[in-house]
Design a protein around this motif. Structure first.
Motif, short mmCIF file in Angstrom:
data_model
loop_
_atom_site.label_atom_id
_atom_site.label_comp_id
_atom_site.label_asym_id
_atom_site.label_seq_id
_atom_site.Cartn_x
_atom_site.Cartn_y
_atom_site.Cartn_z
N THR A 155 39.60 37.69 46.08
CA THR A 155 38.31 38.34 45.93
C THR A 155 38.30 39.11 44.61
O THR A 155 39.34 39.30 43.98
CB THR A 155 38.04 39.33 47.09
N THR A 156 37.13 39.59 44.24
CA THR A 156 37.01 40.36 43.00
C THR A 156 37.87 41.61 43.06
O THR A 156 38.55 41.95 42.09
CB THR A 156 35.53 40.73 42.75
N VAL A 157 37.87 42.28 44.20
CA VAL A 157 38.68 43.50 44.36
C VAL A 157 40.17 43.16 44.22
O VAL A 157 40.92 43.87 43.55
CB VAL A 157 38.40 44.17 45.72
N GLU A 158 40.58 42.06 44.83
CA GLU A 158 41.99 41.65 44.73
C GLU A 158 42.36 41.28 43.31
O GLU A 158 43.46 41.60 42.84
CB GLU A 158 42.26 40.47 45.67
N ARG A 159 41.44 40.62 42.59
CA ARG A 159 41.70 40.27 41.19
C ARG A 159 41.87 41.53 40.34
O ARG A 159 42.75 41.58 39.48
CB ARG A 159 40.54 39.44 40.62
N GLU A 160 41.02 42.52 40.58
CA GLU A 160 41.11 43.77 39.82
C GLU A 160 42.44 44.47 40.11
O GLU A 160 43.08 45.00 39.21
CB GLU A 160 39.93 44.68 40.16
N GLU A 161 42.83 44.49 41.39
CA GLU A 161 44.09 45.13 41.75
C GLU A 161 45.27 44.38 41.13
O GLU A 161 46.20 45.01 40.62
CB GLU A 161 44.26 45.17 43.27
N LEU A 162 45.22 43.07 41.14
CA LEU A 162 46.29 42.27 40.55
C LEU A 162 46.41 42.56 39.05
O LEU A 162 47.52 42.75 38.53
CB LEU A 162 46.05 40.78 40.79
N ALA A 163 45.28 42.63 38.37
CA ALA A 163 45.30 42.93 36.93
C ALA A 163 45.89 44.32 36.69
O ALA A 163 46.70 44.51 35.77
CB ALA A 163 43.89 42.85 36.36
N ARG A 164 45.49 45.31 37.52
CA ARG A 164 46.02 46.66 37.37
C ARG A 164 47.52 46.69 37.61
O ARG A 164 48.28 47.31 36.86
CB ARG A 164 45.31 47.60 38.37
N LEU A 165 47.99 46.00 38.65
CA LEU A 165 49.41 45.98 38.95
C LEU A 165 50.22 45.26 37.87
O LEU A 165 51.32 45.68 37.54
CB LEU A 165 49.65 45.32 40.31
N LYS A 209 49.43 45.14 34.69
CA LYS A 209 49.48 46.06 33.55
C LYS A 209 50.51 47.15 33.80
O LYS A 209 51.32 47.47 32.92
CB LYS A 209 48.10 46.68 33.33
N GLU A 210 50.50 47.70 35.01
CA GLU A 210 51.46 48.75 35.36
C GLU A 210 52.89 48.22 35.28
O GLU A 210 53.79 48.89 34.76
CB GLU A 210 51.17 49.26 36.78
N ASN A 211 53.10 47.01 35.75
CA ASN A 211 54.42 46.38 35.71
C ASN A 211 54.89 46.21 34.27
O ASN A 211 56.03 46.51 33.93
CB ASN A 211 54.37 45.03 36.43
N ARG A 212 53.98 45.76 33.39
CA ARG A 212 54.30 45.60 31.97
C ARG A 212 54.72 46.93 31.37
O ARG A 212 55.71 47.01 30.63
CB ARG A 212 53.07 45.06 31.24
N GLU A 213 53.94 47.98 31.67
CA GLU A 213 54.25 49.30 31.11
C GLU A 213 55.59 49.83 31.63
O GLU A 213 56.38 50.39 30.87
CB GLU A 213 53.13 50.28 31.47
N LEU A 214 55.86 49.64 32.91
CA LEU A 214 57.13 50.11 33.48
C LEU A 214 58.32 49.36 32.88
O LEU A 214 59.36 49.96 32.62
CB LEU A 214 57.12 49.96 35.01
N ARG A 215 58.17 48.07 32.66
CA ARG A 215 59.24 47.30 32.03
C ARG A 215 59.51 47.80 30.61
O ARG A 215 60.65 47.91 30.19
CB ARG A 215 58.90 45.81 32.01
N MET A 216 58.42 48.11 29.89
CA MET A 216 58.58 48.60 28.53
C MET A 216 59.27 49.97 28.55
O MET A 216 60.19 50.22 27.76
CB MET A 216 57.21 48.71 27.86
N GLU A 217 58.84 50.85 29.46
CA GLU A 217 59.47 52.16 29.56
C GLU A 217 60.95 52.04 29.92
O GLU A 217 61.79 52.75 29.37
CB GLU A 217 58.75 53.01 30.62
N ARG A 218 61.27 51.14 30.84
CA ARG A 218 62.66 50.94 31.24
C ARG A 218 63.49 50.47 30.05
O ARG A 218 64.61 50.94 29.83
CB ARG A 218 62.75 49.92 32.39
#
Length: 107
Positions: free
Chosen positions: A71-81, A83-92
């Protein structure tokens, strides 16, 4: 290139953006009023593929879509997650490099 060759190549239309309300009205013509996608696309000067995607996404959001479709809500959540995963990997990676640097400095 001859004039016929130039005419045979389709000129790409510039990318357009549509409001949520406009998309909803176009989808309503197909889903609720039973008009065909090709007819509505012609009437509104849209591409059939864009309108078809809007219709499929609306059906998915209503619970009428293909199994496994997001769904649209699930797509938005997936995109947010993602992005967050990318940022956490970079920080690590930064912290790992900093730890290695300071461990080297201490010797």
């Amino acid at each position: 290139m001859s004039a016929n060759e130039e005419k045979s190549k389709k000129a790409r239309r510039p990318r357009r953006e549509f409001s949520v309300e406009y998309k909803a009205q176009a989808v309503k013509l197909v889903v609720d009023e039973g008009k065909s996608i090709p007819q509505v696309a012609r009437d509104l000067d849209l591409t059939e593929s864009a309108l078809r995607l809007w219709v499929e996404q609306t059906k998915t959001d209503r619970g009428e879509g293909k199994p496994g479709a997001l769904t649209t809500v699930e797509r938005e959540e997936l995109a947010r997650l993602r992005k967050e995963n990318r940022e956490l990997r970079m920080e690590r990676e930064i912290l790992k490099n900093a730890a290695a640097f300071f461990a080297k400095e201490m010797k």
